[in-house]
Motif scaffolding. Structure first.
Motif, PDB file in Angstrom:
ATOM      1  N   TYR A  92       0.840  -1.201   0.000  1.00  0.00           N
ATOM      2  CA  TYR A  92       0.000   0.000   0.000  1.00  0.00           C
ATOM      3  C   TYR A  92       0.877   1.254   0.000  1.00  0.00           C
ATOM      4  N   LYS A  93       1.861   1.283   0.887  1.00  0.00           N
ATOM      5  CA  LYS A  93       2.734   2.461   0.986  1.00  0.00           C
ATOM      6  C   LYS A  93       3.530   2.696  -0.294  1.00  0.00           C
ATOM      7  N   LEU A  94       3.872   1.614  -0.995  1.00  0.00           N
ATOM      8  CA  LEU A  94       4.593   1.747  -2.264  1.00  0.00           C
ATOM      9  C   LEU A  94       3.658   2.177  -3.398  1.00  0.00           C
ATOM     10  N   GLY A  95       2.356   2.099  -3.152  1.00  0.00           N
ATOM     11  CA  GLY A  95       1.384   2.492  -4.161  1.00  0.00           C
ATOM     12  C   GLY A  95       1.231   1.466  -5.273  1.00  0.00           C
ATOM     13  N   MET A 123      -8.706   1.047   9.626  1.00  0.00           N
ATOM     14  CA  MET A 123      -8.674   2.261   8.798  1.00  0.00           C
ATOM     15  C   MET A 123      -7.740   2.050   7.601  1.00  0.00           C
ATOM     16  N   MET A 124      -6.574   1.483   7.863  1.00  0.00           N
ATOM     17  CA  MET A 124      -5.623   1.203   6.787  1.00  0.00           C
ATOM     18  C   MET A 124      -6.220   0.176   5.824  1.00  0.00           C
ATOM     19  N   PHE A 125      -6.888  -0.825   6.363  1.00  0.00           N
ATOM     20  CA  PHE A 125      -7.524  -1.857   5.549  1.00  0.00           C
ATOM     21  C   PHE A 125      -8.547  -1.219   4.608  1.00  0.00           C
ATOM     22  N   SER A 126      -9.329  -0.284   5.112  1.00  0.00           N
ATOM     23  CA  SER A 126     -10.309   0.432   4.291  1.00  0.00           C
ATOM     24  C   SER A 126      -9.626   1.229   3.187  1.00  0.00           C
ATOM     25  N   MET A 127      -8.514   1.858   3.522  1.00  0.00           N
ATOM     26  CA  MET A 127      -7.785   2.640   2.515  1.00  0.00           C
ATOM     27  C   MET A 127      -7.224   1.736   1.422  1.00  0.00           C
ATOM     28  N   MET A 128      -6.836   0.511   1.807  1.00  0.00           N
ATOM     29  CA  MET A 128      -6.347  -0.439   0.805  1.00  0.00           C
ATOM     30  C   MET A 128      -7.459  -0.777  -0.182  1.00  0.00           C
ATOM     31  N   PHE A 129      -8.672  -0.982   0.339  1.00  0.00           N
ATOM     32  CA  PHE A 129      -9.795  -1.287  -0.543  1.00  0.00           C
ATOM     33  C   PHE A 129     -10.085  -0.119  -1.467  1.00  0.00           C
ATOM     34  N   ALA A 134     -12.161  -1.636  -4.532  1.00  0.00           N
ATOM     35  CA  ALA A 134     -13.011  -2.755  -4.102  1.00  0.00           C
ATOM     36  C   ALA A 134     -13.661  -2.400  -2.773  1.00  0.00           C
ATOM     37  N   SER A 135     -14.581  -3.247  -2.349  1.00  0.00           N
ATOM     38  CA  SER A 135     -15.163  -3.066  -1.021  1.00  0.00           C
ATOM     39  C   SER A 135     -14.736  -4.238  -0.150  1.00  0.00           C
ATOM     40  N   MET A 136     -14.792  -4.040   1.155  1.00  0.00           N
ATOM     41  CA  MET A 136     -14.372  -5.084   2.071  1.00  0.00           C
ATOM     42  C   MET A 136     -15.181  -6.355   1.854  1.00  0.00           C
ATOM     43  N   HIS A 137     -16.455  -6.209   1.538  1.00  0.00           N
ATOM     44  CA  HIS A 137     -17.310  -7.385   1.390  1.00  0.00           C
ATOM     45  C   HIS A 137     -16.977  -8.203   0.143  1.00  0.00           C
ATOM     46  N   ASP A 138     -16.158  -7.637  -0.769  1.00  0.00           N
ATOM     47  CA  ASP A 138     -15.657  -8.423  -1.895  1.00  0.00           C
ATOM     48  C   ASP A 138     -14.631  -9.444  -1.403  1.00  0.00           C
ATOM     49  N   GLN A 152     -11.665  -6.185  19.421  1.00  0.00           N
ATOM     50  CA  GLN A 152     -10.301  -6.640  19.655  1.00  0.00           C
ATOM     51  C   GLN A 152      -9.317  -5.481  19.661  1.00  0.00           C
ATOM     52  N   PRO A 153      -8.188  -5.682  20.351  1.00  0.00           N
ATOM     53  CA  PRO A 153      -7.151  -4.662  20.340  1.00  0.00           C
ATOM     54  C   PRO A 153      -6.729  -4.360  18.913  1.00  0.00           C
ATOM     55  N   GLY A 154      -6.440  -3.118  18.651  1.00  0.00           N
ATOM     56  CA  GLY A 154      -5.956  -2.733  17.339  1.00  0.00           C
ATOM     57  C   GLY A 154      -7.066  -2.360  16.375  1.00  0.00           C
ATOM     58  N   ASP A 155      -8.300  -2.661  16.673  1.00  0.00           N
ATOM     59  CA  ASP A 155      -9.395  -2.410  15.744  1.00  0.00           C
ATOM     60  C   ASP A 155      -9.654  -0.920  15.549  1.00  0.00           C
ATOM     61  N   ALA A 156      -9.490  -0.136  16.582  1.00  0.00           N
ATOM     62  CA  ALA A 156      -9.819   1.285  16.497  1.00  0.00           C
ATOM     63  C   ALA A 156      -8.642   2.095  15.997  1.00  0.00           C
ATOM     64  N   GLY A 157      -7.757   1.488  15.291  1.00  0.00           N
ATOM     65  CA  GLY A 157      -6.635   2.246  14.761  1.00  0.00           C
ATOM     66  C   GLY A 157      -5.462   1.349  14.462  1.00  0.00           C
ATOM     67  N   GLY A 158      -5.378   0.227  15.117  1.00  0.00           N
ATOM     68  CA  GLY A 158      -4.302  -0.717  14.871  1.00  0.00           C
ATOM     69  C   GLY A 158      -2.949  -0.131  15.180  1.00  0.00           C
ATOM     70  N   ASP A 159      -1.939  -0.826  14.742  1.00  0.00           N
ATOM     71  CA  ASP A 159      -0.596  -0.340  15.017  1.00  0.00           C
ATOM     72  C   ASP A 159       0.215  -0.277  13.738  1.00  0.00           C
ATOM     73  N   MET A 160      -0.492  -0.175  12.627  1.00  0.00           N
ATOM     74  CA  MET A 160       0.140  -0.060  11.321  1.00  0.00           C
ATOM     75  C   MET A 160       1.042  -1.259  11.035  1.00  0.00           C
ATOM     76  N   GLY A 161       0.638  -2.430  11.529  1.00  0.00           N
ATOM     77  CA  GLY A 161       1.358  -3.637  11.190  1.00  0.00           C
ATOM     78  C   GLY A 161       2.453  -4.010  12.146  1.00  0.00           C
ATOM     79  N   GLY A 162       2.416  -3.546  13.352  1.00  0.00           N
ATOM     80  CA  GLY A 162       3.435  -3.905  14.333  1.00  0.00           C
ATOM     81  C   GLY A 162       3.211  -5.300  14.849  1.00  0.00           C
ATOM     82  N   ASP A 163       3.550  -5.519  16.097  1.00  0.00           N
ATOM     83  CA  ASP A 163       3.463  -6.846  16.683  1.00  0.00           C
ATOM     84  C   ASP A 163       2.219  -7.032  17.510  1.00  0.00           C
ATOM     85  N   ALA A 164       1.067  -6.626  17.021  1.00  0.00           N
ATOM     86  CA  ALA A 164      -0.171  -6.812  17.782  1.00  0.00           C
ATOM     87  C   ALA A 164      -0.419  -8.295  17.944  1.00  0.00           C
ATOM     88  N   GLY A 165      -0.540  -8.721  19.162  1.00  0.00           N
ATOM     89  CA  GLY A 165      -0.820 -10.118  19.435  1.00  0.00           C
ATOM     90  C   GLY A 165      -1.831 -10.183  20.544  1.00  0.00           C
TER      91      GLY A 165
END
Length: 178
Positions: A92-95, A123-129, A134-138, A152-165
């Motif tokens: 995504y970041k590379l476009g 939020m990032m997931f939505s931007m990817m769609f 596309a839409s998420m439901h696709d 779940q943790p990370g849902d309201a903003g996430g950590d941009m792909g860090g080590d959320a566990g």
């Protein structure tokens, strides 16, 4: 060992404290018949153990627990999902719309797990769609989004792909005035 996404979600729900059938069903949204089959398979593979206790009025109370083997499997799968999420973020970041769309298409079976475990930033997931048109439901049918995913943790903003566990709170700290 390749587990089905729902198997890993059930294993994660048990690891997070849902030790009874009803609680697991509530956290995962899996129908009782299917959940029973999943639990049997997890027990056969040694990923969970069933503990029978005496109930309050003399009945039997059953609790489910993740074994060390199950915990190792769960941690490995979470790590794999984190790596996939990080790859999606990089694309995504590379476009690179084409590669992102291809990667998302070949990994869509993992999205429900990523949501459940709070690995992805919604939020990032939505931007990817949006980027791929596309839409998420696709990619994630509404009936496959685990009910626990929105809490779940990370849902309201996430950590941009860090080590959320499991237990990682990740995410942005945004005060919205409530």
């Amino acid at each position: 060992m390749e587990e089905e996404p729902k198997d890993i979600i059930v294993l994660g729900a048990i690891k997070r404290g849902a030790k009874k059938f009803g609680k697991i069903r509530d956290k995962t949204g899996i129908e009782p018949e299917e959940l029973n089959k999943i639990l049997e398979k997890l027990e056969e593979r040694g990923l969970i153990r069933v503990e029978k206790k005496k109930g309050f009025l003399g009945g039997e109370k059953i609790e489910l627990h993740v074994t060390e083997k199950g915990d190792n499997e769960l941690q490995q799968r979470i790590h794999e999902m984190e790596q996939k999420w990080n790859q999606m973020v990089q694309l995504y970041k590379l476009g690179d719309k084409k590669k992102l769309e291809e990667f998302m298409g070949s990994n869509k079976s993992d999205f429900a797990m990523m949501m459940f475990f709070g690995i992805m930033n919604m939020m990032m997931f939505s931007m990817m769609f949006s980027m791929i048109g596309a839409s998420m439901h696709d990619y994630v049918p509404a009936d496959q989004v685990p009910p626990g995913a929105e809490n779940q943790p990370g849902d309201a903003g996430g950590d941009m792909g860090g080590d959320a566990g499991i237990g990682d709170t990740g995410g942005y700290d945004i005060d919205i005035g409530f």
